[in-house]
Every structure is written in C-alpha cells, then in structure tokens.
Design a protein around this motif. Sequence first.
Motif, PDB file in Angstrom:
ATOM      1  N   ASN A   1      11.119  14.245  -2.600  1.00 53.68           N
ATOM      2  CA  ASN A   1      10.603  13.756  -1.331  1.00 53.68           C
ATOM      3  C   ASN A   1       9.206  13.178  -1.527  1.00 53.68           C
ATOM      4  N   LYS A   2       8.903  12.144  -0.752  1.00 54.38           N
ATOM      5  CA  LYS A   2       7.579  11.544  -0.756  1.00 54.38           C
ATOM      6  C   LYS A   2       7.038  11.565   0.668  1.00 54.38           C
ATOM      7  N   TYR A   3       5.926  12.303   0.843  1.00 50.68           N
ATOM      8  CA  TYR A   3       5.346  12.456   2.166  1.00 50.68           C
ATOM      9  C   TYR A   3       3.868  12.078   2.131  1.00 50.68           C
TER      10      TYR A   3
ATOM     11  N   ASP B   1       0.844  -1.193   0.000  1.00 49.73           N
ATOM     12  CA  ASP B   1       0.000   0.000   0.000  1.00 49.73           C
ATOM     13  C   ASP B   1       0.882   1.247   0.000  1.00 49.73           C
ATOM     14  N   ASN B   2       0.412   2.275  -0.679  1.00 47.50           N
ATOM     15  CA  ASN B   2       1.205   3.498  -0.849  1.00 47.50           C
ATOM     16  C   ASN B   2       0.573   4.640  -0.066  1.00 47.50           C
ATOM     17  N   THR B   3       1.343   5.226   0.854  1.00 43.50           N
ATOM     18  CA  THR B   3       0.862   6.387   1.612  1.00 43.50           C
ATOM     19  C   THR B   3       1.769   7.595   1.418  1.00 43.50           C
ATOM     20  N   ASP B   4       2.827   7.438   0.637  1.00 43.78           N
ATOM     21  CA  ASP B   4       3.791   8.521   0.444  1.00 43.78           C
ATOM     22  C   ASP B   4       3.836   8.921  -1.022  1.00 43.78           C
ATOM     23  N   PHE B   5       3.704  10.248  -1.260  1.00 43.50           N
ATOM     24  CA  PHE B   5       3.575  10.742  -2.622  1.00 43.50           C
ATOM     25  C   PHE B   5       4.480  11.952  -2.841  1.00 43.50           C
ATOM     26  N   ILE B   6       4.916  12.134  -4.099  1.00 47.22           N
ATOM     27  CA  ILE B   6       5.591  13.379  -4.426  1.00 47.22           C
ATOM     28  C   ILE B   6       4.552  14.498  -4.406  1.00 47.22           C
ATOM     29  N   TRP B   7       5.018  15.746  -4.222  1.00 49.71           N
ATOM     30  CA  TRP B   7       4.058  16.850  -4.097  1.00 49.71           C
ATOM     31  C   TRP B   7       3.442  17.220  -5.440  1.00 49.71           C
TER      32      TRP B   7
ATOM     33  N   GLU C   1       4.412   8.061 -11.116  1.00 51.50           N
ATOM     34  CA  GLU C   1       4.610   8.696  -9.816  1.00 51.50           C
ATOM     35  C   GLU C   1       3.338   9.445  -9.434  1.00 51.50           C
ATOM     36  N   ILE C   2       2.669   8.965  -8.414  1.00 49.61           N
ATOM     37  CA  ILE C   2       1.422   9.596  -7.996  1.00 49.61           C
ATOM     38  C   ILE C   2       1.736  10.842  -7.185  1.00 49.61           C
TER      39      ILE C   2
END
Length: 959
Positions: A921-923, A681-687, A806-807
């Motif tokens: 960064n992915k936050y 599961d993905n919870t970190d994304f580029i802005w 990249e989401i």
Amino acid sequence: MPSFIYGSSNIPIKSVPVITGLSGPTGPTGPTGPTGNTGPNGRGNTGNTGSSLLNITKNEDGFLQHYFSDGTIINSTTALEGSEGNFYLQIAGSSLDSFNIIKNDLNNYVYTRNNGTTFAVDAITFRNITTSSSPYITIENEDGKTIEIKYNLIGLSFLGISGGSNGQLLKNSLGNFQTGETGTNYNETSKTIDAKTSNIVQRFLKISSNSAANGNVKYWNIDCSLGNSFYLNPSTITSPSTDTSRYFLVLKTPENTNNSHSITVIIPTGNTTSVPVEYATTNEFNDISNWSLKNISPVVWPLGEVPCFPSSGYIVINFISIGSIWYGNVVAFSHSTLTSKPTLYSNSDSTNRDSLYGCHPTNGNIFTRLLTAPLFGTNAGLTSGICCNSSCVAEDTLNVFCNGYFVAGVTSGSGSTFCNVLGSCCLRDANNKLLPCQKLKYCECASIAENANLEFSWYEFKNSKQSCSDFDCSNALDGFGACCNGSGSCIETTQQGCLDIGGFYQGAGVNCITSKNVSVCYGGTGACCDSGVTCENNVYGPNCISNNKTYFGDGTECIDYDCRVKGIPCYEIISGQTLKFGDLYQDAMVCGIFNPNGAECFGNSIFGSNQTLTFADLTEDLETETTCSLYRSVYDFIGYGFTGDQLCDKDSDSYIILMSLHPVTLDTNNSVVDYTGATGDNTDFIWSHGGNYWGPLLKPFTGIVSELSDDKLVYKEGYIYNYNDENTKANLTISSFIDCGFVRKNNDPESWLQNNPNNSFNGKWFRNYGLMNTVRMVNAEYAYYFGLTGSNFTTITYTPTESQTEITSARALSLFNREYEETNEFISDWYIPSYDELAYIAKNCVNDSVNNINAKLLQNGGTPLDGWYWSSTGTFDGTTYEYVLNHPSGLTHGSMAWAISFNSDGNAEQFKTKKAHRTENKYKVRPIKIIRCDKSFYANNSPNNKYWRISRFDENIIT
C-alpha cells in the motif's frame, strides 16, 4: 654414475660432477615400529605462588576494596551503605504501649521511662546493609542480562523481651512484648544470622485519624512503605448520621505496582460503631476534601462485603496489593485481647455477621457505589460542605454522602440559609404521568414526593436558569441533562454518558438553551479552567473559550469539577505569544493539545481498551477495514526520555501538536516541493523498505549508536507471545496496557523507556508517541545504507526487500526535515504521528468537532486531510506467525502498519481504519511536530537529543 670400491676405507674420486635425478613417487607407508621404553619418572618445577587476599575494607564512598599481596586492589561494583558495629538506635515506630530504644553499650544498661519505671536492656549487635541505588540491587550475569532484586533486610520496631534464648532473633507477638524466634541464631564470631523464613520484627506504627466535614468524617492514612503493621487510635464522631457521617480507612497505592505488598491493620474498640466504614485506595495523601474521584479506587473484599468497626475487642484485617489494587480480608473480629492468639475469622461464619457488616445502609456502601457510578457534583472528587435534607436541616458532610441539596465550602453553622434556595421541582407518579413543574425549596419538593409516593427531581435556580421553563422535567426524571465539552458545545445525555466523553454535566433536566436563548455551555458566567493550572469563577463564557481555556458552563463553580479533567496548561507557554487552535506558527498550524492520558480519538477502539481484553481480542480480525469509532487514549507511562513532577504523573507528557499544512510531496527528483496536485509529484509512499524497521537509537547529528540497552534490539520489532509457552498469551493484555509501576521503578526517565515491555499487541511500536516510532524507522534506513554495526545488530539486520527507488514514509519524512529544519530548540523535529495522535487529528476533522482541523486548513491555505494516511505505529499480520518469539522459523518483523482514511467532508461514517500492508500500500504522510506543555525539551548539544531530534537522512547515498 661413478663407481665406488669398498674396503677398509672409502676411496673418493675427486672432481667428478654429480647430477641429481627427479624424485620418484612416494612409496607406501611402512608398518608402525615397536613402542619405545617408558621414560624416567619426574616432576616439573613448582610455579610461582599467587597473590593472597590480605584485607577487605570499605572506602569513604562506600565501595568495598579487596587488597592482594601483589598490590592489586579490586573494588566492588556497587557502593554499600549502612551502620557498622554497635550503635544507639531510637525506634521510629511504636509499640502498643510506648517506644523503646537499643543502647550502644556492651554492658548491662537500665532504661528508665518517664514514669520512673526501669527496665534492663540487653545490647544487640547487628549489621544493616543497603545500596546506593535503593531499593534495588542490580546483578549482572555473564550474558549481560540484569536482574533487579528488591530487598527488605532487618527492620526493628520493638524491644521488650518476654521469652526466648540467648542469640535468637526477636519477633513481634500480639500485645506489648516480643519473643525469641525459634530456629534463629546470631553467630557472634562470624557475624552471621542463621534463620528460617519467618516474619521477624515487623515495623509497627500507631496512627491517629484526621477530620473533615466539621468532624462528621474521620479518616486514617495508611502507607505500606512506612510500616507492616498499623494500630488505629480510635476516634468518636458526635451526633453521627448514617447518611452523612463516615469513617475512611485510606490505603496509599503502592509506588511499585510490580511487587505485591502486605500489611496488617489492628482496629480497637472506641470508634462510633453505627457509622459506616469506607475503605479506599488512592495516591493522593492529602485532605480528603480535596480528593479527585478519578484517582480513587475501592478495596476489594471477599463476597463484596465491607467490614465495620468493632463494638468490643479488636478487628484484625490483612491487606495485600496486586498491581494497584488492595484486597482486604478479616482475620479476627471482636478479639478480646492482643496478648493471646486470636481465633481466625471465616467469611462463612454467621456468628458475628450482623455486627461485622451491620453498620452500612440498606442500599449498600455509598462510597464504593459512587466510585463506579458517580452522581452529579462528584466528578471533582470529595468536597466538604452541607447537605440540605428533606427536612430543610443542614448537615455537615462530604458531597458523595449527600442525599439532598449539597452546598460546598460552608458549614452547618453558617449554611442554614442555603437550604432555602428555590429550584425546579419535577414530579412523576406511578403511572409515569408528569406533574407541572413547581418553584420550590428542595425540602418542600422532597416532602411532597415522600407524602404522595411520587418520583422527584430538583435543581436549583441560578444564573440564567431562573424558571421552570429552563428545565425539561421528562429529561430530569430520566436522568438526562446538558453536557458541555468545555469549548462551547452542548449535548443532552446522562451523567455517565457525559463522563464517558470527558464532558461537564450541568444537571438532570437542564436544557442546552434556556428560555431566554442563552447557551448554558457557551453563554452566561461560570467557572473557567486554565487547563489544569488555575480556575476562576464568574468568567464570561465567550471570553473563557476564546482564550483557549475550558468553560465548565453557566452557573458552575471551580469546586464543581476537576480542572485537570480537560487538557493541560499549554497554549500560553511561549513567551510573548498565546497560541490557539488554528494559528499558524513555525510553518505549521496549531491543531490542539494532545494528552495521551485520555485524549478523544477517532479510530479503532481497541487502542482505548484495558487489561480486561483477551488474547483473541488483541490479535484476531484486526486486518479488516472498519469504520472509525470514538475512544479515549490510554497512557503508557513511558515518558519518552522526559520526566514529570511526580513519579506516576499522568499529564506531564501532554503537548501542542503543530501540523504541516500539506502532506509530504516529492517531485521526480525526490526533492520536497509544495503540494499543488501537479502531475508527476509523489504524495503516496510505502510504509517501510520491507525489512526490520525498528532501528537502533542514534545520536541524530553524528549517527553514533546510543542504544538504551543491548537486548532492546534482540527482539527486533517485539513480539506478542512465546511459542514455547502458551501461557504468555494471557499476559499480552497486561503488557499492552501497562500500569505505572511496570516501567517507573525509579525517577530516571531513561529507565522508563528501557523498561518498556518488548511485547504488546503491536510489539514494541508505541501507540501514544510517534516521535520515538519515527526515530526508530528513520534509523533503520540509516543503519542499513550507512553500513552500521553494533551490539545485537548488523547492517544485514535491516536489509530491505523493496527497490531503493521506492520511497518509504521514513525517507520522505527525513527529506521533509532537511527541507524544513526546525531551529527552535523547544520544538521537536517533524515526525509521523502515532496511531493515537493520528486518531486524535481524525476526531477533530469530523463534522461535529468544535475545532475542525480541515476547516482551519482551508482557511489557512492548507490541504485538507482526505484519503489514507500512515501512522508510525507498526504492527503484525495476525494471519501469520509474525511477532512470535521462539517460533521454529525465527522471530520475524511485522509486515503491517496502522492507517486511517480521512473524509474531507467530515462525514464520520466515511472515516475508516485498518492494519495495512507496509509495502503493498502507498499512503500519504502528514508530518507533525510538538511543543511540550511542561516546557521540557533537549537542546541540540544535549546527550539526550536522540529523544527530540531525528537523524538527517542523506538521500544522495541511495539515489
């Protein structure tokens, strides 16, 4: 080939076939032949005659119509309003003697005053033009740019001519007469005015004083929108006191702080000259006893010296406004008569210094001092009541002028018994030795201190505070006391320290816990504020707090504080339901009321700054990760498509924040799923996608472009300064922390958004309101993937630099909105919090928070905030030339965005913040949605739903 025989005629040979061969190459160009003879002279036929302008008229709607001979009619773009020809006019203002009139009569006319005196009045012809969009005329040039011009044409206030020649315009002269202005002329034939630049016929008003504090305070209200010159009718104060009597000259804050305004005030003799004079600026033109100090500011004077009223003659003062601040300057003092030119007063002239400044106490101007360092009991504003002095005598005054024990809402005629109230008397000698606390009246305590040369502090006994053991005399004499936050928490700090954090000071020496173990901030009974709507006295503290209202503290009264200081009516706005912190509502948790005007936040304190910062402060060294610190949000007055009850209202944009229980979580198919922490599961994304991320405004359900104005997209994400003009760096702090008048030039909320400056220390990105940021972010993706093109943008404008796999935070948020679509029209769509909103959430996640969001999330089965989270506030890299207008490499979009790192244990030292690179960064993203406290919203079928709803992004087009 056949042969030809030439003679007198050709002899044709019939029936012989002809075969054409291939063409050979083109030969070289031959020499140019001689120039031919010039042709005969002549003139072409005359063209048709164009149509002639026949007439110009004004139709019933006020538009000019131009009639041409061919039948064409062209209308003006702006309606004109105003009187035409000669007419009867009664003057709204007044001369120093009596009013005058202008009569619609081309013949001689005699005006008779009430006393029987007659005067000949000349007829005057003039034209007065305004527009239907007063007070602005809008001019549009060929480039589509607009220029707004504020005008003030001819205003008349006097008639009573003395001197001048026929055709001249009138001007005011000192005294009750007018003269012709040299260099001016009115042309009767052309109906035009020929004039120099001069002060022609100012609006002049005589105003009388108002009274407060049983007549011990007199004040004059001056509104620059009503006149240019003001004459104050004198008013005496009987039995005046230097400590408790005051004159106030109150200047209203200009509605448009972009323009400077100037007025002249003439003050005659006849006032009580021993009474100190206070000059203040406020936007509250009501009873002075109901002023809020937070809406008052002092007038600025040369050398900081505030003038008194004259004992003889006149004092003439000029005031000029710059922004929201009025500056005063004395131009004449003790001037004997207004019929002669005064001698200009110089601030360096010592001749009249004692009489000009001598009315003030030796310890300075009390009112101005209290504005910058208010004492206990003044944070509610000015309040009328009695002051019990050291002689136990009750004097009528305002709270700010009381040097004793103040009792609000009573007069000296009925308040003498209040001066006998007992309280704690704390005394300290010159060697810093504390004497035992004594139970005394205020005057008794003050008398002992005066006779023995002791320092003292006194506080009345009331409610649960009934003995000396309820007070700390050491704290009292050092200025420390209990400070309540309105929600039950208490700290001991100074009065100013309490004000700085928005608390409610209980008084010097007051302990947080009484001798009978009662919390003064939670227990007992006191004033309960319904967040700005109503305030009720004698409410049991726990009941007030449990109903999500603001409890001022044990023994407090509503008159002691400003009910508007804390929050705004909100929790009870939903019919049939009272929301409170931690409640689950519409797939979200209530995590507080956010007021962009002063909300407590925990992040980079640069966001809580003001116009005193430098360019370097706003642009340098902000990329470094720092520990979060407390600050208060600074309102930007944009309004975001909504309007308040007042033009410069600061509180109507407050709202309940409803936060998702979990961060946005996508599975491997980019479908929104509940957060479980499962692998994959993905919870970190580029802005962002790496390109310009300030998208056009779109109709959220159709994708149709609906931008505010064309130039809003020219500057991409905005800029910080102009490369061709270094002086623009000095303006960055002004455009970053704008005044109300910068954007709110009328009561049209859409224009407030349009007037938002294109430059700030974050470009065009908003610090207060994340919904508008998120709209722009999602629409940048939408515009690219749907191939939209419009004014000042094309699909290429938003070209990504990152892979479509990249989401981005905006795409993740858009998917979340599709999965959890909001069906209640009064609730906004989900969006990414702005920096201020995210910092507000952070403030309520630290350990000392009364309302701890992470604790409530755990109770409600949610996921605590931990680690880095994106805000929707984009920004630039200060080490590059991003956001620089007219840079040789062009204006580039930003590469950074603001983020905050949370600590789920609530350790304040572990909360960090920084500018983070958008694609490196992915936050996480924690969506929020809001319910406005003023109950405003835009229905789904409203043309302005672009301010409330977000485009539904279809991931199928790119995945």
